[in-house]
Design an enzyme around this catalytic site. Structure first.
Site, PDB file in Angstrom:
ATOM      1  N   TYR A 206       0.823  -1.218   0.000  1.00  0.00           N
ATOM      2  CA  TYR A 206       0.000   0.000   0.000  1.00  0.00           C
ATOM      3  C   TYR A 206       0.863   1.277   0.000  1.00  0.00           C
ATOM      4  N   ILE A 207       1.686   1.458   1.008  1.00  0.00           N
ATOM      5  CA  ILE A 207       2.452   2.712   1.099  1.00  0.00           C
ATOM      6  C   ILE A 207       3.639   2.678   0.122  1.00  0.00           C
TER       7      ILE A 207
ATOM      8  N   ASN B  33       7.781 -10.019  -1.820  1.00  0.00           N
ATOM      9  CA  ASN B  33       7.459 -11.452  -1.957  1.00  0.00           C
ATOM     10  C   ASN B  33       5.962 -11.681  -2.164  1.00  0.00           C
TER      11      ASN B  33
ATOM     12  N   ASN C  11       1.623  -9.920   0.950  1.00  0.00           N
ATOM     13  CA  ASN C  11       0.426  -9.105   1.208  1.00  0.00           C
ATOM     14  C   ASN C  11       0.175  -8.120   0.060  1.00  0.00           C
TER      15      ASN C  11
ATOM     16  N   PHE D  63       9.972  -0.794   3.518  1.00  0.00           N
ATOM     17  CA  PHE D  63       8.557  -0.901   3.898  1.00  0.00           C
ATOM     18  C   PHE D  63       8.181  -2.325   4.307  1.00  0.00           C
TER      19      PHE D  63
ATOM     20  N   SER E 269       6.134   3.441  13.117  1.00  0.00           N
ATOM     21  CA  SER E 269       4.692   3.636  13.313  1.00  0.00           C
ATOM     22  C   SER E 269       4.444   4.371  14.624  1.00  0.00           C
TER      23      SER E 269
ATOM     24  N   TYR F 176       3.648  -6.959  17.012  1.00  0.00           N
ATOM     25  CA  TYR F 176       3.923  -6.104  15.851  1.00  0.00           C
ATOM     26  C   TYR F 176       4.646  -4.823  16.293  1.00  0.00           C
TER      27      TYR F 176
ATOM     28  N   LYS G 247       8.648  -3.157  15.602  1.00  0.00           N
ATOM     29  CA  LYS G 247       9.000  -1.795  15.173  1.00  0.00           C
ATOM     30  C   LYS G 247       9.972  -1.153  16.175  1.00  0.00           C
TER      31      LYS G 247
ATOM     32  N   ASN H 180      -2.002   7.372  10.953  1.00  0.00           N
ATOM     33  CA  ASN H 180      -2.961   6.420  10.358  1.00  0.00           C
ATOM     34  C   ASN H 180      -3.148   6.690   8.869  1.00  0.00           C
TER      35      ASN H 180
ATOM     36  N   ASN I  95      -8.407  -2.386   9.946  1.00  0.00           N
ATOM     37  CA  ASN I  95      -8.304  -0.928  10.039  1.00  0.00           C
ATOM     38  C   ASN I  95      -9.610  -0.284   9.578  1.00  0.00           C
TER      39      ASN I  95
ATOM     40  N   ARG J  32      -7.967   9.676  16.047  1.00  0.00           N
ATOM     41  CA  ARG J  32      -6.711   9.326  15.384  1.00  0.00           C
ATOM     42  C   ARG J  32      -6.306  10.415  14.408  1.00  0.00           C
TER      43      ARG J  32
HETATM   44  P1  NAD Z   1       1.550  -3.662   3.031  1.00  0.00           P
HETATM   45  O1  NAD Z   1       1.318  -4.993   3.645  1.00  0.00           O
HETATM   46  O2  NAD Z   1       0.564  -3.166   2.065  1.00  0.00           O
HETATM   47  O3  NAD Z   1       2.988  -3.641   2.334  1.00  0.00           O
HETATM   48  C1  NAD Z   1       4.076  -4.393   2.811  1.00  0.00           C
HETATM   49  C2  NAD Z   1       4.689  -5.122   1.625  1.00  0.00           C
HETATM   50  O4  NAD Z   1       5.833  -5.861   2.085  1.00  0.00           O
HETATM   51  C3  NAD Z   1       3.732  -6.126   0.984  1.00  0.00           C
HETATM   52  O5  NAD Z   1       3.712  -5.917  -0.411  1.00  0.00           O
HETATM   53  C4  NAD Z   1       4.325  -7.484   1.341  1.00  0.00           C
HETATM   54  O6  NAD Z   1       4.072  -8.443   0.333  1.00  0.00           O
HETATM   55  C5  NAD Z   1       5.801  -7.148   1.484  1.00  0.00           C
HETATM   56  N1  NAD Z   1       6.571  -8.032   2.375  1.00  0.00           N
HETATM   57  C6  NAD Z   1       6.295  -8.361   3.656  1.00  0.00           C
HETATM   58  N2  NAD Z   1       7.243  -9.184   4.148  1.00  0.00           N
HETATM   59  C7  NAD Z   1       8.159  -9.359   3.153  1.00  0.00           C
HETATM   60  C8  NAD Z   1       9.360 -10.104   3.032  1.00  0.00           C
HETATM   61  N3  NAD Z   1       9.825 -10.850   4.043  1.00  0.00           N
HETATM   62  N4  NAD Z   1      10.043 -10.056   1.869  1.00  0.00           N
HETATM   63  C9  NAD Z   1       9.580  -9.318   0.833  1.00  0.00           C
HETATM   64  N5  NAD Z   1       8.447  -8.604   0.877  1.00  0.00           N
HETATM   65  C10 NAD Z   1       7.738  -8.629   2.021  1.00  0.00           C
HETATM   66  O7  NAD Z   1       1.747  -2.631   4.222  1.00  0.00           O
HETATM   67  P2  NAD Z   1       1.761  -1.044   4.197  1.00  0.00           P
HETATM   68  O8  NAD Z   1       0.508  -0.573   4.815  1.00  0.00           O
HETATM   69  O9  NAD Z   1       2.165  -0.553   2.870  1.00  0.00           O
HETATM   70  O10 NAD Z   1       2.918  -0.765   5.256  1.00  0.00           O
HETATM   71  C11 NAD Z   1       4.244  -0.524   4.856  1.00  0.00           C
HETATM   72  C12 NAD Z   1       5.110  -0.343   6.076  1.00  0.00           C
HETATM   73  O11 NAD Z   1       4.586   0.730   6.860  1.00  0.00           O
HETATM   74  C13 NAD Z   1       5.141  -1.547   7.010  1.00  0.00           C
HETATM   75  O12 NAD Z   1       6.455  -1.659   7.529  1.00  0.00           O
HETATM   76  C14 NAD Z   1       4.169  -1.187   8.104  1.00  0.00           C
HETATM   77  O13 NAD Z   1       4.499  -1.831   9.303  1.00  0.00           O
HETATM   78  C15 NAD Z   1       4.378   0.310   8.195  1.00  0.00           C
HETATM   79  N6  NAD Z   1       3.217   1.035   8.729  1.00  0.00           N
HETATM   80  C16 NAD Z   1       2.003   0.860   8.151  1.00  0.00           C
HETATM   81  C17 NAD Z   1       0.899   1.529   8.673  1.00  0.00           C
HETATM   82  C18 NAD Z   1      -0.476   1.317   8.105  1.00  0.00           C
HETATM   83  O14 NAD Z   1      -1.462   1.564   8.813  1.00  0.00           O
HETATM   84  N7  NAD Z   1      -0.620   0.900   6.860  1.00  0.00           N
HETATM   85  C19 NAD Z   1       1.058   2.416   9.769  1.00  0.00           C
HETATM   86  C20 NAD Z   1       2.331   2.577  10.302  1.00  0.00           C
HETATM   87  C21 NAD Z   1       3.408   1.883   9.772  1.00  0.00           C
HETATM   88  C1  WQD Z   2      -8.701   3.566  14.119  1.00  0.00           C
HETATM   89  C2  WQD Z   2      -9.877   3.933  15.014  1.00  0.00           C
HETATM   90  C3  WQD Z   2     -10.614   2.124  16.406  1.00  0.00           C
HETATM   91  C4  WQD Z   2     -12.020  -0.413  13.122  1.00  0.00           C
HETATM   92  C5  WQD Z   2      -3.500   0.579  13.730  1.00  0.00           C
HETATM   93  C6  WQD Z   2      -2.263  -0.025  14.323  1.00  0.00           C
HETATM   94  C7  WQD Z   2      -1.112   0.936  14.208  1.00  0.00           C
HETATM   95  C8  WQD Z   2      -0.938   1.421  12.756  1.00  0.00           C
HETATM   96  C9  WQD Z   2      -2.213   1.914  12.178  1.00  0.00           C
HETATM   97  C10 WQD Z   2       0.688   0.039  11.688  1.00  0.00           C
HETATM   98  C11 WQD Z   2      -9.767   3.382  16.434  1.00  0.00           C
HETATM   99  C12 WQD Z   2     -11.694   2.496  15.428  1.00  0.00           C
HETATM  100  C13 WQD Z   2     -11.491   0.610  13.871  1.00  0.00           C
HETATM  101  C14 WQD Z   2     -13.416  -0.674  13.220  1.00  0.00           C
HETATM  102  C15 WQD Z   2     -13.626   1.141  14.783  1.00  0.00           C
HETATM  103  N1  WQD Z   2      -0.510   0.365  11.889  1.00  0.00           N
HETATM  104  N2  WQD Z   2     -12.275   1.373  14.668  1.00  0.00           N
HETATM  105  N3  WQD Z   2     -14.167   0.108  14.050  1.00  0.00           N
HETATM  106  O1  WQD Z   2      -5.801   1.030  15.838  1.00  0.00           O
HETATM  107  O2  WQD Z   2      -5.295   3.480  15.398  1.00  0.00           O
HETATM  108  O3  WQD Z   2      -3.835   1.765  14.458  1.00  0.00           O
HETATM  109  O4  WQD Z   2      -3.245   0.929  12.348  1.00  0.00           O
HETATM  110  O5  WQD Z   2       1.675   0.448  12.214  1.00  0.00           O
HETATM  111  O6  WQD Z   2      -0.007   0.243  14.648  1.00  0.00           O
HETATM  112  O7  WQD Z   2      -2.516  -0.319  15.689  1.00  0.00           O
HETATM  113  O8  WQD Z   2      -6.080   2.021  13.520  1.00  0.00           O
HETATM  114  O9  WQD Z   2      -7.762   1.852  11.751  1.00  0.00           O
HETATM  115  O10 WQD Z   2      -7.564  -0.035  13.415  1.00  0.00           O
HETATM  116  O11 WQD Z   2      -8.494   2.162  14.157  1.00  0.00           O
HETATM  117  O12 WQD Z   2     -14.355   1.797  15.511  1.00  0.00           O
HETATM  118  O13 WQD Z   2     -13.945  -1.620  12.609  1.00  0.00           O
HETATM  119  O14 WQD Z   2     -11.067   3.337  14.479  1.00  0.00           O
HETATM  120  O15 WQD Z   2     -11.167   1.780  17.646  1.00  0.00           O
HETATM  121  O16 WQD Z   2     -10.333   4.330  17.282  1.00  0.00           O
HETATM  122  P1  WQD Z   2      -5.301   2.070  14.937  1.00  0.00           P
HETATM  123  P2  WQD Z   2      -7.489   1.425  13.137  1.00  0.00           P
END
Ligand code: NAD
Ligand code: WQD
Length: 344
Positions: A11-12, A32, A35, A80, A124, A148, A152, A178, A198, A230
């Site tokens: 995604y990101i 790989n 996801n 990522f 995160s 998780y 981090k 978020n 999420n 958030r």
């Molecule tokens: P995502 O799952 O969409 O992307 C992660 C990618 O990494 C996927 O394409 C997956 O296939 C790949 N991957 C995972 N393990 C791997 C491995 N061992 N080898 C090769 N590829 C691998 O997730 P995202 O939402 O894009 O998040 C990207 C980064 O940002 C992550 O590190 C996540 O922890 C961090 N992050 C995400 C959020 C969020 O809410 N989306 C918030 C804070 C931090």
């Molecule tokens: C947001 C708000 C829920 C779902 C998570 C990870 C964090 C980061 C981002 C990776 C909260 C509420 C949610 C639903 C709801 N990821 N909610 N009904 O929990 O802030 O953060 O994602 O690093 O590490 O913990 O995000 O989107 O799950 O929730 O009411 O079905 O929405 O309670 O207040 P969160 P979220």
């Protein structure tokens, strides 16, 4: 400059790759597809009109990953790739430690061997645990409440140790709040496996009629309407933050850490309302119990990123909702080719 983007099909990572290509960086993606899907690579090429080198490799496979370093003169890595589902990490901790920690260590070993000295890490807001106060500054206390989050925090510690020991290495730790929203083309966006955890992907699935309603997890928090607050940030703003972080690393700052958030908090009900307005759809919801582990409020002070990176989030909540909706409504089944009728 050649940038290795791990998890670039995710995604990101996919949105950041486009931002990098637009800024004339060369991008090499390693993923790989644990996801994500191969079609994302095609969509990246379609949107950017540029070529991207791609390797399907698991980062924990050092031998295969070494080929990437041998074949390309990499200048910097944006890392990522990780498993990211909080609930799943509680059930499968070993998988999370193995995937997230081992892959980062393997990557750093190879970076050392091939003399790559710039690294941007996806951290995160989860590393702030249960924040003492909001808005959260980068020097707030750190803690983790699930495996998780611990991956981090552990990786952040590893990076701090590496940079302390070797002053020629430059690392940017970016703590995302978020992320929501999607690319303006509607061609790439967030596609979680199964029922989303999420909130935004859950809301969009309700909007296209694939889920009947959303559970609002608690309305008895100490917030304006009782629901959790958030700091939602557009994925395009996050993507730009990575380009700014790379520019910063060229100044050889050592280790730097930035919050990437908007600084504005929105409650669950405010978000549902904003999405309803953007999509012109009613989003049915039911107030249910609090979700274990949730905090009442979490939003950033991102003034450090503004001052030191010249980065500031541009998009507001309405545009985030419009762009999430465009992605979901154009791709009701995400990246899968089978398009079913939806009854929204
Ligand atoms: P995502 O799952 O969409 O992307 C992660 C990618 O990494 C996927 O394409 C997956 O296939 C790949 N991957 C995972 N393990 C791997 C491995 N061992 N080898 C090769 N590829 C691998 O997730 P995202 O939402 O894009 O998040 C990207 C980064 O940002 C992550 O590190 C996540 O922890 C961090 N992050 C995400 C959020 C969020 O809410 N989306 C918030 C804070 C931090
Ligand atoms: C947001 C708000 C829920 C779902 C998570 C990870 C964090 C980061 C981002 C990776 C909260 C509420 C949610 C639903 C709801 N990821 N909610 N009904 O929990 O802030 O953060 O994602 O690093 O590490 O913990 O995000 O989107 O799950 O929730 O009411 O079905 O929405 O309670 O207040 P969160 P979220």
């Amino acid at each position: 400059m050649k940038i290795l983007v791990t998890g670039g099909a995710g995604y990101i990572g996919s949105h950041t790759t486009i931002e990098l290509l637009d800024a004339n960086y060369e991008v090499i993606i390693v993923d790989n597809f644990s996801n994500s899907r191969p079609i994302v690579i095609d969509r990246i090429k379609e949107i950017s009109g540029k070529e991207v080198k791609f390797y399907e490799i698991d980062l924990t496979d050092k031998e295969s990953l070494e080929l990437v370093f041998k074949e390309n003169k990499i200048d910097a890595v944006i890392h990522f790739a990780a498993l990211k589902a909080v609930g799943e990490s509680v059930k499968k901790p070993l998988e999370y430690y193995n995937n997230n920690i081992v892959s980062t260590l393997v990557l750093f070993d190879l970076m050392k061997k091939y003399n790559v000295r710039k690294f941007v890490f996806s951290s995160s807001a989860t590393v702030y645990g249960n924040p003492e106060k909001c808005p959260i500054l980068e020097d707030s206390a750190l803690s983790a409440t699930n495996p998780y989050g611990r991956t981090k925090l552990m990786i952040e510690d590893v990076l701090r140790d590496i940079c302390f020991a070797d002053k020629t290495i430059d690392v940017a730790i970016l703590r995302y709040f978020n992320p929501i929203g999607a690319h303006k083309s509607g061609l790439i966006g967030e596609e979680p496996n199964g029922i989303p955890n999420n909130i935004m992907p859950y809301i969009t699935k309700v909007a296209v009629g694939q889920l009947p309603y959303i559970n609002v997890f608690g309305d008895d928090y100490d917030t304006l309407d009782g629901t959790g607050i958030r700091d939602y940030i557009h994925v395009l703003d996050l993507a730009e933050g990575h380009v700014k972080a790379l520019e910063k690393l060229n100044e050889h700052p050592g280790l730097v850490t930035y919050n990437l958030g908007t600084g504005n908090g929105y409650s669950v009900l405010q978000l549902i309302n904003a999405f309803s307005n953007a999509s012109k759809r009613k989003i049915p919801y039911i107030i249910s119990d609090r979700r274990p582990g949730d905090v009442a409020k979490c939003y950033a002070d991102s003034s450090k990123a503004e001052k030191e990176l010249g980065w500031k989030a541009k998009y507001g909540i309405d545009e985030m909702c419009q762009d999430s909706w465009r992605w979901q409504s154009q791709n009701p089944n995400g990246y899968s080719e089978y398009i079913c009728e939806y009854n929204g």
